[in-house]
Design a protein around this motif. Structure first.
Motif, mmCIF file in Angstrom:
data_model
loop_
_atom_site.group_PDB
_atom_site.id
_atom_site.type_symbol
_atom_site.label_atom_id
_atom_site.label_comp_id
_atom_site.label_asym_id
_atom_site.label_seq_id
_atom_site.Cartn_x
_atom_site.Cartn_y
_atom_site.Cartn_z
ATOM 1 N N ALA A 213 9.870 -48.347 -13.416
ATOM 2 C CA ALA A 213 9.733 -49.798 -13.934
ATOM 3 C C ALA A 213 8.282 -50.222 -14.048
ATOM 4 N N GLY A 214 7.411 -49.639 -12.941
ATOM 5 C CA GLY A 214 6.008 -50.028 -12.990
ATOM 6 C C GLY A 214 5.541 -49.590 -13.922
ATOM 7 N N ALA A 215 5.682 -48.452 -14.608
ATOM 8 C CA ALA A 215 4.936 -48.030 -15.776
ATOM 9 C C ALA A 215 5.142 -48.690 -17.231
ATOM 10 N N VAL A 216 6.689 -49.444 -17.074
ATOM 11 C CA VAL A 216 6.776 -50.418 -18.195
ATOM 12 C C VAL A 216 6.197 -51.632 -17.901
ATOM 13 N N MET A 217 6.032 -52.153 -16.608
ATOM 14 C CA MET A 217 5.408 -52.978 -16.205
ATOM 15 C C MET A 217 3.986 -53.037 -16.917
ATOM 16 N N GLN A 218 3.171 -52.241 -16.620
ATOM 17 C CA GLN A 218 1.881 -51.811 -17.126
ATOM 18 C C GLN A 218 1.660 -51.647 -18.404
ATOM 19 N N ASN A 219 2.577 -51.262 -19.001
ATOM 20 C CA ASN A 219 2.562 -51.105 -20.874
ATOM 21 C C ASN A 219 2.733 -52.566 -21.274
ATOM 22 N N VAL A 220 3.471 -53.364 -20.679
ATOM 23 C CA VAL A 220 3.595 -54.625 -21.144
ATOM 24 C C VAL A 220 2.454 -55.494 -20.813
ATOM 25 N N THR B 129 9.503 -41.677 -17.434
ATOM 26 C CA THR B 129 10.468 -41.973 -16.353
ATOM 27 C C THR B 129 10.615 -40.469 -15.596
ATOM 28 N N ALA B 130 10.934 -40.317 -14.489
ATOM 29 C CA ALA B 130 11.182 -39.053 -13.793
ATOM 30 C C ALA B 130 12.260 -38.293 -14.380
ATOM 31 N N ARG B 131 11.790 -37.004 -14.632
ATOM 32 C CA ARG B 131 12.688 -35.958 -15.081
ATOM 33 C C ARG B 131 13.148 -36.525 -16.695
ATOM 34 N N ASN B 132 12.535 -37.541 -17.330
ATOM 35 C CA ASN B 132 12.901 -37.858 -18.370
ATOM 36 C C ASN B 132 14.144 -38.391 -18.500
ATOM 37 N N LEU C 51 20.824 -42.663 -12.270
ATOM 38 C CA LEU C 51 20.276 -41.567 -12.975
ATOM 39 C C LEU C 51 19.210 -41.104 -12.273
ATOM 40 N N GLN C 52 18.754 -41.620 -11.193
ATOM 41 C CA GLN C 52 17.560 -41.071 -10.424
ATOM 42 C C GLN C 52 18.346 -41.045 -8.908
ATOM 43 N N ASP C 53 19.440 -40.779 -8.721
ATOM 44 C CA ASP C 53 20.160 -40.346 -7.499
ATOM 45 C C ASP C 53 19.871 -41.379 -6.436
ATOM 46 N N GLY C 54 19.917 -42.607 -6.903
ATOM 47 C CA GLY C 54 19.897 -43.750 -5.876
ATOM 48 C C GLY C 54 18.263 -43.808 -5.263
ATOM 49 N N ARG C 55 17.299 -42.986 -5.721
ATOM 50 C CA ARG C 55 15.944 -42.971 -4.957
ATOM 51 C C ARG C 55 15.227 -44.227 -5.573
ATOM 52 N N MET C 56 15.328 -45.205 -5.000
ATOM 53 C CA MET C 56 14.431 -46.497 -5.481
ATOM 54 C C MET C 56 13.048 -46.471 -5.589
ATOM 55 N N ALA C 57 12.418 -45.417 -4.811
ATOM 56 C CA ALA C 57 10.881 -45.275 -5.018
ATOM 57 C C ALA C 57 10.529 -44.882 -6.437
ATOM 58 N N PRO D 9 9.541 -37.835 -32.081
ATOM 59 C CA PRO D 9 10.911 -37.638 -32.610
ATOM 60 C C PRO D 9 12.162 -37.018 -31.817
ATOM 61 N N ASP D 10 11.688 -36.470 -30.719
ATOM 62 C CA ASP D 10 12.750 -35.958 -29.667
ATOM 63 C C ASP D 10 13.345 -37.296 -28.843
ATOM 64 N N GLY D 11 12.901 -38.300 -29.154
ATOM 65 C CA GLY D 11 13.579 -39.615 -28.455
ATOM 66 C C GLY D 11 12.596 -39.901 -27.136
ATOM 67 N N ARG D 12 11.755 -39.301 -26.909
ATOM 68 C CA ARG D 12 11.002 -39.680 -25.582
ATOM 69 C C ARG D 12 10.053 -41.115 -26.033
ATOM 70 N N LEU D 13 9.736 -41.632 -24.841
ATOM 71 C CA LEU D 13 9.371 -43.019 -24.838
ATOM 72 C C LEU D 13 7.971 -43.319 -24.529
ATOM 73 N N THR D 14 7.588 -44.484 -24.853
ATOM 74 C CA THR D 14 6.206 -44.945 -24.588
ATOM 75 C C THR D 14 5.805 -44.825 -22.936
ATOM 76 N N ALA D 15 6.978 -45.106 -22.285
ATOM 77 C CA ALA D 15 6.789 -45.392 -20.945
ATOM 78 C C ALA D 15 7.357 -43.996 -19.937
#
Length: 212
Positions: A160-167, A87-90, A148-154, A79-85
């Motif tokens: 993105a990897g978390a979403v990939m594995q969900n798929v 993300t760092a610091r939501n 949103l992640q201050d340019g930290r590509m890692a 209900p709070d809008g959080r997701l199935t995958a």
């Protein structure tokens, strides 16, 4: 140093290393065989069936199958809008784009809808050297808003990897086929195609369909 003394040092070193190795080996633990499942829809069965597929039939997914796939990828599950995958610091930096025969869309998880952003074929744009992408009924483009992640590509890559594995796991559990394709270093052409800002970087392409 006398020869006897040198020999004594060498012998002592060998004995010490042997003792260390024996101690390390003695600490090894033989694990029981992993539990597996034949129950359709179970996580263990999905993990057992997860694989990459590069040959697709031309059978299209139904709207329900597509809705379930996108929700599994990164849909709202609380209900709070959080997701199935995660993300760092939501920060929820991930956006999923969908390309199919009738155009290109952005997945709006909160509204549970596809927002049409163009009529061109995203599958063709995403294919490149991975020509099999064009044969799938749809392709997902997983992009991260790096600002949103201050340019930290890692961190963006982890999200993105978390979403990939969900798929992957959703496809394995529901008779669908997919494969993860790297979007490449230079994604400017794809960003132009999608009409997105430079900070929103495509990271992964995933064709989805039924195995041929």
């Amino acid at each position: 140093m006398k020869k006897n003394s040198i020999f004594a040092v060498i012998l002592s070193t060998i004995v010490g290393l042997t003792a260390f190795t024996s101690t390390s080996c003695a600490q090894d633990t033989v694990l029981p065989a992993p539990q597996k499942s034949t129950t359709d829809g179970s996580l263990l069965k999905a993990l057992q069936d997860r694989k990459s597929v590069r040959k697709f039939s031309d059978k299209a997914l139904s709207d329900q199958q597509l809705a379930d796939l996108l929700w599994a990828a990164t849909g709202v599950n609380r209900p709070d809008g959080r997701l199935t995958a995660p993300t760092a610091r939501n920060k929820q930096d991930i956006t999923v784009y969908v390309g199919k025969a009738d155009g290109t869309f952005r997945y709006d998880a909160k509204a549970n809808k596809l927002v049409k952003i163009g009529s061109s074929d995203l599958r063709r744009e995403a294919a490149g050297r991975n020509t099999f992408i064009q044969s799938a009924p749809l392709v997902l483009v997983i992009a991260s808003d790096t600002s949103l992640q201050d340019g930290r590509m890692a961190i963006c890559g982890i999200d993105a990897g978390a979403v990939m594995q969900n798929v992957y796991l959703h496809c394995a559990a529901n008779g669908l086929a997919t494969v993860c394709c790297y979007a490449g270093e230079d994604t400017s052409a794809m960003q132009k195609f999608l009409g997105i800002k430079p900070e929103l970087k495509p990271l992964i392409y995933m064709p989805v369909g039924f195995a041929q």
